[in-house]
Write an enzyme that holds these catalytic residues in place. Structure first.
Site, short mmCIF file in Angstrom:
data_model
loop_
_atom_site.label_atom_id
_atom_site.label_comp_id
_atom_site.label_asym_id
_atom_site.label_seq_id
_atom_site.Cartn_x
_atom_site.Cartn_y
_atom_site.Cartn_z
N THR A 1 50.20 32.17 45.04
CA THR A 1 48.79 31.86 44.73
C THR A 1 48.66 30.42 44.23
O THR A 1 47.79 29.66 44.68
CB THR A 1 48.23 32.86 43.70
OG1 THR A 1 48.51 34.18 44.15
CG2 THR A 1 46.72 32.70 43.55
N GLY B 1 49.76 42.86 41.98
CA GLY B 1 49.53 42.45 40.60
C GLY B 1 48.25 41.66 40.43
O GLY B 1 47.57 41.31 41.39
N ASP B 2 47.90 41.42 39.19
CA ASP B 2 46.78 40.54 38.81
C ASP B 2 46.99 40.29 37.32
O ASP B 2 48.13 40.42 36.83
CB ASP B 2 45.43 41.23 39.10
CG ASP B 2 44.24 40.27 38.96
OD1 ASP B 2 44.03 39.45 39.86
OD2 ASP B 2 43.53 40.32 37.94
N SER C 1 51.21 38.52 50.22
CA SER C 1 51.38 39.97 50.10
C SER C 1 51.38 40.61 51.48
O SER C 1 52.16 41.53 51.75
CB SER C 1 50.26 40.58 49.26
OG SER C 1 50.53 40.44 47.88
N GLN D 1 37.31 40.28 47.04
CA GLN D 1 38.56 40.47 47.79
C GLN D 1 38.31 40.68 49.28
O GLN D 1 39.11 40.24 50.11
CB GLN D 1 39.31 41.68 47.20
CG GLN D 1 40.77 41.77 47.61
CD GLN D 1 41.66 40.85 46.80
OE1 GLN D 1 41.53 40.77 45.59
NE2 GLN D 1 42.58 40.17 47.45
N LYS E 1 40.31 46.62 44.62
CA LYS E 1 40.78 46.12 43.32
C LYS E 1 40.93 47.32 42.41
O LYS E 1 40.25 48.34 42.59
CB LYS E 1 39.77 45.13 42.73
CG LYS E 1 40.38 44.20 41.71
CD LYS E 1 41.21 43.10 42.37
CE LYS E 1 41.99 42.29 41.35
NZ LYS E 1 42.59 41.09 41.96
N LYS F 1 37.85 37.25 50.79
CA LYS F 1 39.10 36.49 50.72
C LYS F 1 40.09 36.97 51.78
O LYS F 1 40.67 36.20 52.51
CB LYS F 1 39.70 36.71 49.32
CG LYS F 1 40.98 35.97 49.07
CD LYS F 1 41.60 36.34 47.74
CE LYS F 1 40.57 36.43 46.64
NZ LYS F 1 41.13 36.35 45.31
N ASN G 1 50.84 33.63 35.93
CA ASN G 1 51.44 33.46 37.25
C ASN G 1 50.77 32.35 38.06
O ASN G 1 51.45 31.45 38.57
CB ASN G 1 51.37 34.80 38.00
CG ASN G 1 51.82 34.66 39.44
OD1 ASN G 1 51.01 34.50 40.33
ND2 ASN G 1 53.12 34.68 39.67
N LYS H 1 43.28 46.50 50.18
CA LYS H 1 44.33 45.62 49.64
C LYS H 1 43.75 44.78 48.53
O LYS H 1 42.71 44.13 48.71
CB LYS H 1 44.87 44.71 50.77
CG LYS H 1 45.93 43.73 50.32
CD LYS H 1 47.32 44.31 50.49
CE LYS H 1 48.38 43.57 49.70
NZ LYS H 1 48.53 43.99 48.30
P1 NDP Z 1 48.43 36.46 34.28
O1 NDP Z 1 48.25 37.70 33.52
O2 NDP Z 1 49.76 36.08 34.79
O3 NDP Z 1 47.85 35.22 33.44
C1 NDP Z 1 46.55 35.19 33.00
C2 NDP Z 1 46.33 33.93 32.19
O4 NDP Z 1 44.95 33.79 31.92
C3 NDP Z 1 47.02 33.96 30.84
O5 NDP Z 1 47.37 32.66 30.47
C4 NDP Z 1 45.93 34.52 29.93
O6 NDP Z 1 46.08 34.17 28.57
C5 NDP Z 1 44.71 33.89 30.51
N1 NDP Z 1 43.53 34.77 30.26
C6 NDP Z 1 43.38 36.05 30.67
N2 NDP Z 1 42.21 36.56 30.24
C7 NDP Z 1 41.62 35.57 29.55
C8 NDP Z 1 40.40 35.46 28.87
N3 NDP Z 1 39.54 36.49 28.79
N4 NDP Z 1 40.10 34.27 28.30
C9 NDP Z 1 40.97 33.22 28.39
N5 NDP Z 1 42.14 33.27 29.01
C10 NDP Z 1 42.47 34.43 29.59
O7 NDP Z 1 47.38 36.55 35.51
P2 NDP Z 1 47.36 35.76 36.88
O8 NDP Z 1 47.87 34.38 36.68
O9 NDP Z 1 48.00 36.63 37.89
O10 NDP Z 1 45.80 35.73 37.21
C11 NDP Z 1 44.95 34.70 36.75
C12 NDP Z 1 43.69 34.68 37.59
O11 NDP Z 1 44.04 34.47 38.97
C13 NDP Z 1 42.86 35.97 37.59
O12 NDP Z 1 41.50 35.64 37.72
C14 NDP Z 1 43.33 36.68 38.85
O13 NDP Z 1 42.35 37.60 39.33
C15 NDP Z 1 43.48 35.50 39.79
N6 NDP Z 1 44.33 35.72 40.94
C16 NDP Z 1 45.64 36.10 40.81
C17 NDP Z 1 46.44 36.28 41.91
C18 NDP Z 1 47.88 36.57 41.79
O14 NDP Z 1 48.58 36.55 42.83
N7 NDP Z 1 48.43 36.83 40.61
C19 NDP Z 1 45.89 36.15 43.27
C20 NDP Z 1 44.52 35.66 43.30
C21 NDP Z 1 43.79 35.50 42.18
P3 NDP Z 1 46.56 35.26 27.49
O15 NDP Z 1 48.02 35.42 27.72
O16 NDP Z 1 46.21 34.66 26.18
O17 NDP Z 1 45.77 36.52 27.78
#
Ligand code: NDP
Length: 449
Positions: A210, A165-166, A381, A111, A126, A114, A241, A90
């Site tokens: 999250t 998603g991620d 999830s 993961q 992943k 977690k 997100n 997962k």
């Molecule tokens: P999204 O795609 O919804 O958002 C990602 C955000 O981070 C955007 O604002 C993006 O900006 C920014 N970002 C991505 N890559 C970079 C980079 N290299 N440098 C600077 N900014 C960056 O992703 P999520 O919100 O889902 O995920 C964010 C983090 O949370 C990740 O590490 C993910 O693994 C973790 N996470 C997510 C979960 C979930 O349920 N969604 C669960 C647990 C952890 P831009 O639009 O400019 O790329």
């Protein structure tokens, strides 16, 4: 350092050359297990660390698709099925140009810990691709997702492996992936993907989970130290997100979120961010965060010029890195501490470098580590999977209540493990130790498989 831990880290470095993120994650976990490994030789006798640093299976595949100009595009797809010890594999799918084997393996490794912390029956995995959804049309994203699933479907299933998603994979992408899976399998297997839209089998509150969970964990951590989220200033990196719903919950707990960012820069609004405006820019228009200034001329936009994000130079009580790995460095940590930060909460996976974590801990900054603090997404999830199995849905309030209980319990487990190891207040090691114990026990119980 304990000689067994040292040996396993060395072997991991030799076997996984050119995989810096993976080695970083392994080192961070293994070094923090020292108090436990020192006391008990069953881990070495059963080669637990060696087994835990080797994924059960890795799948890599070609993803061909055609863009809107009729040109053939080729991307690389991945699924790291890291551990099925305590449930089906997962973990999320990430679509971002920075995706490679090292990133996938570090995320899969994180993961498994977690998921163990959630107390729910889910293994760890992943996956993703170096495909960049940014700037692509809906049709291009759909064609890519369909091609990606045309290979991935044979490796997943609701009792086998359940992606979600991620970064770069939200409701739109999950919908296209699910549609293609259902078409190929000729069956509605609701539990094969999570993060689905509520209109065809998703769970209420999964979108928020999250970010909300991060704030529930932060609330518990601050409570433990006779403090609270109420009245605090908060800065949040990212505007995806996790960041958006962390901001929403922070506001509802009485905090003021003053800055958010994307990969180009950050906005600072000392009156408090207008979250509806951020949602409109990011969730509806898929735009850039600097557009915020057009409706809020009083706010400032700070462009990212070097490698460090300008957001960490802003004075704050609580900082929540919610964008990506290694986005908060030692240099950033020094600025935050100099500006009086009291707590860090990792919404993203491994957003803080190891030396920065150490600096925070040495300067008495409370630190909520990702694998505990952002576990609310995967926990919800798992609640989505159980609703799919029951063919019955909970209300938003019911899911949020369960999430709150799970996060409260995760904090308690981290605290108890840290106390028991004689390192009270170190929730980084506490999270690793609590999760490791569960996984190691399951590994020993199941024999050498
Ligand atoms: P999204 O795609 O919804 O958002 C990602 C955000 O981070 C955007 O604002 C993006 O900006 C920014 N970002 C991505 N890559 C970079 C980079 N290299 N440098 C600077 N900014 C960056 O992703 P999520 O919100 O889902 O995920 C964010 C983090 O949370 C990740 O590490 C993910 O693994 C973790 N996470 C997510 C979960 C979930 O349920 N969604 C669960 C647990 C952890 P831009 O639009 O400019 O790329």
């Amino acid at each position: 350092m304990n000689s067994y831990i040292e040996k396993v880290i060395k072997e991991a470095e030799q076997k996984n050359t050119n995989q810096p993120e993976y080695i970083q994650a392994v080192k961070e976990v293994l070094t923090s297990l020292e108090p436990l490994i020192n006391l008990n030789d069953k881990y070495e006798k059963n080669s637990i660390l060696e087994r835990m640093t080797e994924p059960e299976r890795i799948i890599m595949f070609r993803v061909p698709w055609v863009d809107d100009n009729g040109k053939i595009q080729i991307n690389r797809g991945f699924r790291v099925q890291y551990s099925s010890l305590i449930g089906p594999y997962k973990g999320g799918l990430r679509f971002h140009p920075s995706v490679n084997l090292s990133v996938m393996k570090f995320l899969g490794f994180e993961q498994i810990f977690k998921n163990a912390l959630t107390g729910l029956p889910i293994g760890g995995a992943k996956g993703g691709s170096d495909f960049d959804p940014k700037g692509k049309s809906d049709n291009e994203v759909m064609r890519f997702c369909q091609s990606f699933m045309t290979e991935l479907y044979r490796h997943i299933g609701q009792d086998v492996d359940v992606p979600a998603g991620d970064i770069g994979v939200g409701g739109r992408e999950i919908g296209y992936l699910f549609g293609q899976y259902k078409r190929i399998r000729n069956a509605y297997e609701g539990g094969v993907l999570t993060g689905k839209s509520v209109c065809y089998g998703g769970s209420l509150a999964r979108t928020e989970a999250t970010g909300y969970g991060l704030l529930f964990y932060m609330r518990e951590m601050l409570k433990q130290h006779n403090n609270s989220v109420n009245g605090k200033t908060v800065t949040i990196s990212g505007s995806g997100n996790v960041a958006i719903y962390a901001a929403q919950k922070a506001f509802s707990m009485g905090a003021k979120v003053v800055a958010m960012s994307d990969s180009n820069g950050c906005i600072y609004d000392e009156n408090g961010i207008d979250l509806d405006c951020i949602k409109e820019i990011k969730e509806v228009n898929r735009g850039r965060i600097k557009e915020y200034i057009e409706c809020h001329p009083q706010a400032k936009y700070l462009e990212k010029t070097g490698t460090n994000s300008p957001i960490w130079s802003i004075k704050t009580d609580i900082a929540l890195p919610c964008a990506t790995q290694n986005e908060l460095t030692l240099e950033d940590a020094k600025q935050l501490v100099a500006n009086g930060v009291i707590a860090i909460g990792e919404g993203a996976n491994m957003p803080t470098t190891m030396d920065a974590i150490e600096y925070f801990l040495n300067n008495n900054v409370l630190f909520a580590p990702a694998k505990a603090a952002n576990a609310g997404g995967v926990a919800t999830s798992a609640i989505e999977m159980s609703q799919n199995s029951m063919r019955y849905y909970y209300t938003f309030e019911e899911v949020e209540k369960k999430l709150d209980q799970i996060m409260t319990n995760i904090f308690k487990e981290c605290k108890d493990a840290a106390d028991e190891a004689g390192i009270s207040g170190n929730y980084v090691a506490g999270a690793n130790i609590a999760a490791f114990k569960k996984l190691a026990d399951a590994m020993i119980a199941q024999g050498l498989v």
